[in-house]
Design a protein around this motif. Structure first.
Motif, PDB file in Angstrom:
ATOM      1  N   ASP A 177      -3.306   6.504  -9.052  1.00  0.00           N
ATOM      2  CA  ASP A 177      -2.899   7.692  -7.509  1.00  0.00           C
ATOM      3  C   ASP A 177      -1.750   6.397  -7.437  1.00  0.00           C
ATOM      4  O   ASP A 177      -1.483   5.456  -7.429  1.00  0.00           O
ATOM      5  CB  ASP A 177      -3.766   6.856  -6.853  1.00  0.00           C
ATOM      6  CG  ASP A 177      -3.756   7.504  -5.855  1.00  0.00           C
ATOM      7  OD1 ASP A 177      -3.381   8.339  -5.317  1.00  0.00           O
ATOM      8  OD2 ASP A 177      -4.699   6.923  -4.912  1.00  0.00           O
ATOM      9  N   TRP A 178      -1.133   7.528  -6.240  1.00  0.00           N
ATOM     10  CA  TRP A 178       0.538   6.824  -6.045  1.00  0.00           C
ATOM     11  C   TRP A 178       0.852   6.418  -4.087  1.00  0.00           C
ATOM     12  O   TRP A 178       0.284   5.073  -3.842  1.00  0.00           O
ATOM     13  CB  TRP A 178       1.617   7.295  -6.966  1.00  0.00           C
ATOM     14  CG  TRP A 178       2.909   6.833  -6.341  1.00  0.00           C
ATOM     15  CD1 TRP A 178       2.367   5.653  -7.173  1.00  0.00           C
ATOM     16  CD2 TRP A 178       3.829   7.084  -5.911  1.00  0.00           C
ATOM     17  NE1 TRP A 178       4.271   5.120  -7.121  1.00  0.00           N
ATOM     18  CE2 TRP A 178       4.608   5.818  -6.261  1.00  0.00           C
ATOM     19  CE3 TRP A 178       4.172   8.101  -5.349  1.00  0.00           C
ATOM     20  CZ2 TRP A 178       5.782   6.388  -5.295  1.00  0.00           C
ATOM     21  CZ3 TRP A 178       5.867   8.023  -4.751  1.00  0.00           C
ATOM     22  CH2 TRP A 178       6.456   6.646  -4.941  1.00  0.00           C
ATOM     23  N   ILE A 179       0.560   8.100  -3.695  1.00  0.00           N
ATOM     24  CA  ILE A 179       0.801   7.045  -2.455  1.00  0.00           C
ATOM     25  C   ILE A 179      -0.284   8.552  -2.090  1.00  0.00           C
ATOM     26  O   ILE A 179      -0.401   8.233  -0.417  1.00  0.00           O
ATOM     27  CB  ILE A 179       2.353   7.908  -1.891  1.00  0.00           C
ATOM     28  CG1 ILE A 179       3.103   8.899  -2.107  1.00  0.00           C
ATOM     29  CG2 ILE A 179       2.817   6.330  -1.603  1.00  0.00           C
ATOM     30  CD1 ILE A 179       4.207   9.252  -1.419  1.00  0.00           C
ATOM     31  N   GLY A 180      -1.155   9.505  -2.404  1.00  0.00           N
ATOM     32  CA  GLY A 180      -2.594  10.069  -1.938  1.00  0.00           C
ATOM     33  C   GLY A 180      -1.763  10.968  -0.694  1.00  0.00           C
ATOM     34  O   GLY A 180      -0.623  11.319   0.003  1.00  0.00           O
ATOM     35  N   HIS A 181      -2.617  10.744   0.092  1.00  0.00           N
ATOM     36  CA  HIS A 181      -2.689  11.071   1.580  1.00  0.00           C
ATOM     37  C   HIS A 181      -1.355  10.821   2.268  1.00  0.00           C
ATOM     38  O   HIS A 181      -0.844   9.665   2.408  1.00  0.00           O
ATOM     39  CB  HIS A 181      -3.630  11.232   1.768  1.00  0.00           C
ATOM     40  CG  HIS A 181      -3.898  11.844   3.999  1.00  0.00           C
ATOM     41  ND1 HIS A 181      -4.376  13.440   3.331  1.00  0.00           N
ATOM     42  CD2 HIS A 181      -3.561  11.368   5.170  1.00  0.00           C
ATOM     43  CE1 HIS A 181      -4.358  13.723   4.671  1.00  0.00           C
ATOM     44  NE2 HIS A 181      -3.515  12.948   5.418  1.00  0.00           N
TER      45      HIS A 181
END
Lengths: 505, 518
Positions: free
Chosen positions: A71-75
């Motif tokens: 997961d990196w920056i998601g929403h």
């Protein structure tokens, strides 16, 4: 044990060279040998990793393997670091592992600011690995740019200028041209990526993930108009890096101005990023556009082959000959891709691998000659075989592979490309074969003129390749022969990749 | 909303404290002997950090209005307060050595800096046009003095005069705009404006003139094209740390106001005239194009940075243009961009200052051979410029990608295309700086340079890859403070480029506070 390793192997592939680059910054400033040895250490780890990753790819199962999602920056942009290897990326990862190690070894002669040199070279290596193994457009672009970024300084600081008598091609010129043209290509790619993102956002599932986008495409969420104008963005944007005519002019100038190790990486691996991008992004995400535009691409690819070969024919500078021959050979890759035919596409990928090794070998050997004679003019150099026998032998093998001698890797790749092309675009395939014939002319002429024959007394002081250069050369020659004789291990993997890439057509 | 004038006044403690500390700096300055005045820099940094802590500790739950709605204490204001105070710390670190060696009355310099930060803080909190105007003037008046701080330098004086005249003009325009809006709507509160605008009856020529003049006034403060002409002269003439402050601080503050103004007053009234987005988009496009194209022709580093900052204002404005489409994404993109732009510029200016403190020159060509003479400074400038050009693994890449994705998602793919194209243009002039630092060798004196040239020309058919270059003239290392600033800045630039998530979380909180109701 291997299962645990598979969890992190792809991540290590990008992190090891990047961490190496960061650590190298803290090496002492004026000890070139330390920097070199450290870089060898890092590149060797990368090489081992790339071999393991390649072997762990199970071609019988196919598809995307060793996948891992971070997961990196998601929403709200939904960017994740998705790693995963497919059958097209796997051989190219191996190629980068090999050429990176070779390029670092060859760069023994870099003594000025060598620490900075290896920092940039390793960063470049990380970017290249990254592009081949990500499944997310953001990170694909991230690594793509990371691979381009160090080039300006690598060429500008450590490169060499060429004097044509009437005008001077400076290294600054080559570096700036390369950088600006490549980034101009990434401008197109970036716009294309955003256009696809917007389309996914309109369909209610905003994403940069390649697999998700491909699903949306299959579900008919991308309009035909969109695909029709986005595919050319990708084809030209990535194509620029692949040396696509008429945007290829950065490539000979850049390759010639670059120091040997960088030329090897650049012609050997970096140009493959472009071709890989066309397949991975252009073909898979906008197949409708691809189908419409492919005739244009194969036309341009054919021009690449012929134009590159004729240009190489008219050059006397050894590096320019190889530079233009790269343009010509990348034309086969583009032709193979544009056939959209399983054999042709597989041939294109094999050609990427084979050309990567042979051109790196040629640049390495020319670098060795230039290092000793400070001359690259084939009209002045002669009888090199007398003093530099081993170098000549290696160069000759690479040259023969390049003109498609059976038994060497180039033959199989080109044969497959032509097979694919004959079944789809017969007239262009014929032209392509003519290009191969021209290749034979300039390679053989070069060998006859500069390497064989009588030697001038002025070359008596030349010494043959150093042990390191001999080692690299021998390894590359073995690979060329091995792939030429027994391509199955590579082709098995490539075929699974090609199969899934063409599944959407 | 029946809040008395003094209710919740304690929430303004950070601002009161900052005012008191600014006066304290002025007062202490009177009694300190010249050689100990550097303590004032320390005092200012300590006060800024203390105010930061106080502001964080006193964070209220939700939004709290003060003075009957003139000012609001919310997460948006808090975020920008911390941001501005941080910028202040960075600018003081940048100016310490410079002020010691080159500025007179440096005690007052720090005092003025504190006042300007106070102005920025109030700007981020104000929810009413006149309050915003007064905060903006507090910021501007401090800046007018700071730009002209190089007393003995004609350039600095000229810059000061130009800046103050244009600044006064733009303030007047803005004030006239405000009065028109008040005449048309009968209110200057953001909330009131949005309520009035919601009814179609509000549209009137007076209103449009008012809004247009307000945008023009803001355009001057932001130095958006065509209201940018003061910027290059002011940047070039101002003392270097002030140039940095102009590029970083005043831009960020004006954007803080713009964001709140659009979110709370203008966007809810989209139904009145939807095309306002297009107006902003066109402004953004010409700002990006002109800023970046004119930067190509610059020879002076400060002017280059001026035009480059104009270009960057254009990118952020592009984000403002799509605020009406997807507010959350666009606002986050703009704020993220501002933070990244500020940190990156701080690194670049710290590098330029480190060089300038040693040599006193500020042309691009003067940087020749810097990589051999001050390797760390050169690396910092190079990385900063790569980040500004939008290349990974640095923050500029991530911020640009985020912002341009927001712009494209807001339905303006063409504007994102212009932005991406102008980024390519900017790469060219950033590379010119890098070329000087890394590739060119320092010019010793004209004779040597000419000899070197001749040697080049008579070289053999193919030149050697590496010349035996004469050793570069020695240059002392940068001061520890500047090196530290660059080091910390580089870490932040890389961290934000690789893992911006924590910052984006904070920005999310900030932008939620000003989400438009409509």
């Amino acid at each position: 044990m291997w299962d645990n390793f598979d969890q992190v192997s792809l991540l290590l592939l990008v992190l090891v060279p990047l961490a190496g680059a960061v650590l190298a910054m803290f090496l002492p400033k004026d000890r070139p040998r330390d920097a070199w040895q450290f870089a060898i250490f890092v590149a060797a780890i990368c090489f081992v990793l790339s071999v393991i990753v390649f072997l762990r790819y199970d071609y019988a199962a196919g598809g995307v393997q060793l996948a891992r999602e971070y997961d990196w920056i998601g929403h709200p942009l939904n960017i994740t670091l998705d790693l995963g290897l497919n059958g097209i990326g796997a051989p190219l990862v191996l190629l980068n592992g090999i050429v990176l190690l070779g390029a670092v070894l060859i760069s023994q002669t870099i003594t000025r600011r060598s620490r900075d040199f290896f920092v940039l070279l390793l960063a470049l290596g990380s970017g290249v690995f990254g592009v081949f193994i990500v499944r997310d457009l953001f990170f694909l672009f991230f690594f793509y740019e990371l691979a381009v970024l160090p080039m300006y300084l690598l060429i500008g600081v450590w490169g060499s200028s060429t004097d044509f008598g009437t005008f001077l091609r400076t290294k600054e010129y080559g570096a700036m041209k390369l950088m600006l043209v490549l980034v101009a290509g990434s401008v197109l790619i970036w716009i294309g990526i955003l256009a696809l993102y917007v389309a996914s956002s309109e369909s209610g599932a905003p994403t940069f993930n390649i697999d998700d986008l491909a699903q949306l495409q299959q579900a008919g969420e991308f309009s035909r108009t969109l695909e029709l104008w986005v595919f050319p963005l990708f084809a030209v944007g990535f194509g620029i890096l692949a040396g696509l005519w008429p945007f290829h002019t950065w490539s000979p100038d850049g390759h010639v101005a670059a120091p040997t190790g960088v030329s090897m990486l650049h012609a050997g691996v970096l140009m493959k990023l472009g071709a890989f991008g066309i397949i991975q992004v252009g073909m898979i995400l906008t197949p409708t556009g691809a189908e419409v535009w492919m005739p244009v691409l194969i036309g341009l690819g054919t021009v690449n082959v012929i134009y590159g070969a004729i240009s190489a024919l008219s050059q006397n500078d050894l590096k320019y000959v190889i530079g233009y021959s790269s343009v010509s050979h990348m034309g086969y890759v583009l032709m193979g891709i544009a056939t959209l035919h399983p054999v042709g596409l597989a041939g294109a990928v094999l050609q990427m691998f084979s050309h990567g090794i042979m051109t790196a070998l040629m640049f390495a050997m020319v670098g060795a000659i230039y290092e000793r004679s400070h001359i690259r003019d084939s009209l002045i150099l002669n009888g090199l075989i007398k003093r530099m026998g081993v170098t000549t032998f290696f160069f000759a093998i690479a040259g023969l592979a390049s003109l498609g001698l059976p038994g060497l890797s180039g033959f199989i790749a080109e044969f497959m490309v032509f097979t694919g092309a004959f079944r789809t675009y017969l007239p262009l395939a014929v032209l392509g074969v003519i290009g191969a014939a021209i290749t034979a002319v300039y390679i053989l002429r070069l060998l006859a003129r500069s390497f064989f024959g009588e030697a001038d007394p002025q070359w008596d002081h030349l010494t043959d390749a150093s042990p390191v250069e001999k080692g690299v050369g021998a390894a590359f020659v073995i690979i060329l022969i091995a792939v030429g004789v027994w391509p199955a291990p590579l082709l098995n993997v490539i075929n699974t990749g090609v199969e899934s890439a063409l599944a959407v057509f | 909303m029946e809040t008395g004038l003094t209710t919740n006044l304690h929430l303004l403690t950070p601002e009161f404290a900052l005012t008191a500390l600014a006066f304290l700096v002025f007062t202490v300055d009177l009694f300190l002997p010249e050689r100990s005045k550097e303590w004032l820099a320390g005092l200012s940094v300590v006060s800024l950090v203390a105010v930061m802590v106080v502001a964080l500790v006193m964070r209220p739950a939700g939004s709290v209005e003060l003075y009957g709605g003139l000012i609001v204490v919310d997460d948006f204001g808090l975020f920008f307060k911390i941001f501005f105070l941080g910028i202040g710390v960075g600018i003081i670190a940048l100016s310490w050595e410079y002020a010691r060696d080159r500025l007179q009355h440096r005690g007052e310099f720090y005092g003025l800096l504190l006042f300007s930060i106070l102005g920025m803080n109030l700007l981020a909190m104000s929810r009413e046009l006149l309050t915003a105007y007064i905060s903006l003037e507090l910021l501007s008046f401090s800046l007018y003095v700071m730009v002209a701080y190089g007393l003995r330098e004609a350039r600095s004086n000229e810059a000061g005069i130009k800046y103050i005249i244009i600044g006064a003009l733009s303030s007047a325009i803005m004030l006239y705009g405000l009065s028109n809006i008040y005449a048309a709507l009968g209110t200057t509160y953001f909330v009131g404006i949005s309520e009035e605008l919601a009814s179609p009856a509000a549209a009137s020529p007076v209103l449009w003139i008012g809004v247009a003049l307000l945008v023009v006034g803001l355009g001057f403060k932001l130095s958006a094209v065509p209201f940018h002409m003061w910027a290059p002269d002011a940047y070039e003439g101002a003392p270097l740390p002030v140039t940095a402050y102009l590029a970083i601080g005043s831009k960020a503050a004006a954007f803080a106001l713009t964001l709140r103004l659009f979110a709370e007053a203008i966007i809810p009234a989209v139904n009145l005239w939807g095309e306002w987005q297009l107006v902003i988009a066109v402004l953004a496009a010409i700002t990006m194009l002109l800023g970046n194209l004119v930067a190509l022709a610059q020879r002076n580093l400060k002017r280059l940075m001026a035009y480059s900052s104009i270009g960057h204002v254009g990118y952020a404005l592009a984000g403002v243009a799509v605020l009406g489409s997807d507010f959350a994404l666009a606002a986050k993109g703009v704020i993220f961009y501002l933070v990244v732009y500020a940190v990156t510029n701080l690194v670049v200016f710290a590098g330029i200052t480190a060089y300038y403190n040693r040599e006193g020159k500020d042309d691009i060509a003067d940087l020749a051979g810097l990589a051999d003479r001050q390797p760390f400074t050169a690396a910092a400038i190079a990385i900063g410029l790569f980040s500004l050009a939008g290349l990974p693994i640095f923050a500029g890449f991530t911020a640009k990608f985020y912002l341009f994705a927001a712009v494209a998602d807001g339905g303006m793919l063409w504007l994102a295309g212009v932005a991406i194209f102008t980024s390519l243009v900017s790469l060219y002039y950033y590379l010119q700086v890098m070329r000087q630092m890394y590739i060119e060798s320092p010019a010793h004196d004209t004779h040597n340079a000419a000899a070197h040239q001749a040697h080049d020309e008579h070289d053999d058919i193919h030149q050697h890859a590496v010349h035996d270059e004469p050793p570069a003239p020695p240059m002392p290392r940068p001061s520890w403070l500047l090196a530290g600033t660059m080091g910390v800045g580089l870490l932040v630039v890389t961290w934000l480029g690789v893992y911006p998530r924590p910052l984006l979380g904070l920005i999310e909180m900030a932008s939620k506070a000003i989400v438009p109701l409509g």
